[in-house]
Write a protein that holds these residues in place. Structure first.
Motif, mmCIF file in Angstrom:
data_model
loop_
_atom_site.group_PDB
_atom_site.id
_atom_site.type_symbol
_atom_site.label_atom_id
_atom_site.label_comp_id
_atom_site.label_asym_id
_atom_site.label_seq_id
_atom_site.Cartn_x
_atom_site.Cartn_y
_atom_site.Cartn_z
ATOM 1 N N THR A 12 -33.408 23.809 -16.576
ATOM 2 C CA THR A 12 -33.400 23.595 -18.165
ATOM 3 C C THR A 12 -34.612 24.422 -18.771
ATOM 4 O O THR A 12 -35.562 24.671 -18.212
ATOM 5 N N THR A 17 -34.448 23.229 -26.380
ATOM 6 C CA THR A 17 -33.626 22.399 -25.530
ATOM 7 C C THR A 17 -34.074 21.398 -24.652
ATOM 8 O O THR A 17 -33.624 20.126 -25.340
ATOM 9 N N ASN A 20 -37.948 18.684 -27.840
ATOM 10 C CA ASN A 20 -37.644 18.356 -29.479
ATOM 11 C C ASN A 20 -38.162 19.395 -30.646
ATOM 12 O O ASN A 20 -39.034 20.264 -30.216
ATOM 13 N N THR A 29 -35.544 11.448 -22.483
ATOM 14 C CA THR A 29 -35.337 12.763 -21.598
ATOM 15 C C THR A 29 -36.185 12.507 -20.159
ATOM 16 O O THR A 29 -35.820 12.880 -19.317
ATOM 17 N N ASP A 218 -30.527 27.436 -25.095
ATOM 18 C CA ASP A 218 -30.233 27.494 -26.474
ATOM 19 C C ASP A 218 -29.978 28.933 -26.997
ATOM 20 O O ASP A 218 -29.636 29.130 -28.128
ATOM 21 N N MET A 235 -26.941 23.681 -25.907
ATOM 22 C CA MET A 235 -27.109 22.698 -27.238
ATOM 23 C C MET A 235 -26.543 22.909 -28.365
ATOM 24 O O MET A 235 -25.952 23.917 -28.661
ATOM 25 N N SER A 252 -27.686 18.204 -29.854
ATOM 26 C CA SER A 252 -29.027 19.087 -30.019
ATOM 27 C C SER A 252 -30.369 18.525 -29.249
ATOM 28 O O SER A 252 -30.274 17.579 -28.727
ATOM 29 N N ASN A 253 -31.370 19.289 -29.353
ATOM 30 C CA ASN A 253 -32.572 19.108 -28.665
ATOM 31 C C ASN A 253 -33.139 17.704 -29.327
ATOM 32 O O ASN A 253 -34.050 17.094 -28.609
#
Length: 267
Positions: A12, A17, A20, A29, A218, A235, A252-253
């Protein structure tokens, strides 16, 4: 990735991504990452950030092992705070690239990431608060013999997309050119150095096939990883090139998009 088979590795990106818009890891998360780890998955941050900007986030997220930093130029041991491997941009090639950049984009400012710090010319005005303790101003980034992990180029008049379009053909074969969303900022690495090429090295060492990887990103510097992984997710807030090139989508993030996928995969 076959139906019912859990990914063995989660790759990741961080900014835009996993993090936030406040650049934080949410409790949801964090819990999703822990669930993936409990199921036996490796968690690997694959980021444009240098090592100094990764370690605290990994501790906050409960992620251990290694991280891929500086767009693939560095493999970083989180626990030992050590750079395990670095793939440097040759100084002669970097100088040639810088001349091509100056010809295509007059007035640009240059900086280099050395792995542990930043050298910045006066025209490179990007000053991140978290970088100040590691930043040294220089008349030219090529005056010394510091290692070049990443060459950075800043324009005050062009977008990053415009910069890529202006220079990519000029530096073909000399360097990898990409960006991660910084305003008017190009990120330049040695030829063949991408997030995906370094992730592939790790996967081979660990006996993990690309089809056993789930990845999230992203920005254009994430495209190679999203293509490499058996399941690559863009994303919802991703750059238009990433959305156009990636079939899978998540939230989205700011909506915990990474967590949403991991929860479905690992429970």
């Amino acid at each position: 990735m076959s139906a019912g088979t859990l990914p063995r590795l989660v790759a990741t990106d961080l900014d835009g991504t996993l993090l936030n818009s406040s650049r934080a890891i949410t409790p949801r998360t964090r819990q999703a990452l822990q669930a993936a780890r409990a199921a036996g998955a490796e968690i690997v941050f694959v980021t444009a950030r240098p090592p100094r900007a990764v370690r605290a986030l990994a501790a906050e997220a409960g992620v251990t092992g290694v991280a891929i930093c500086s767009n693939g130029a560095i493999v970083y041991d989180l626990a030992a705070d050590e750079i395990v491997t670095s793939r440097l941009l040759d100084r002669t090639a970097a100088n040639t690239v810088a001349q091509a950049l100056a010809a295509a984009l007059p007035g640009i400012g240059l900086a280099i990431e050395t792995g542990r710090g930043v050298l910045a010319e006066v025209a490179y005005t990007r000053r991140l608060v978290e970088d100040l303790a590691y930043l040294r101003e220089v008349s030219s980034v090529f005056d010394g013999d510091d290692p070049i992990v990443k060459l950075l180029a800043q324009s005050h008049t062009s977008t990053a997309d415009e910069m890529v379009a202006a220079v990519v053909a000029r530096v073909e074969g000399l360097a990898e050119v990409t960006h991660s969303g910084g305003t008017g900022l190009l990120e330049i690495s040695a030829p063949g150095v991408t997030k995906a090429s370094t992730l592939d090295v790790l996967c081979r060492e660990w006996g993990i096939a690309p089809g056993e990887v789930v990845a999230f990103g992203d920005m254009p510097n994430d495209l190679a990883v999203l293509s490499y992984a058996g399941a690559g997710y863009a994303m919802a807030n991703a750059h238009h090139l990433v959305l156009a090139a990636t079939e899978r989508r998540t939230l989205s993030n700011d909506e915990d998009g990474v967590a949403a996928v991991l929860e479905k995969l690992y429970g």
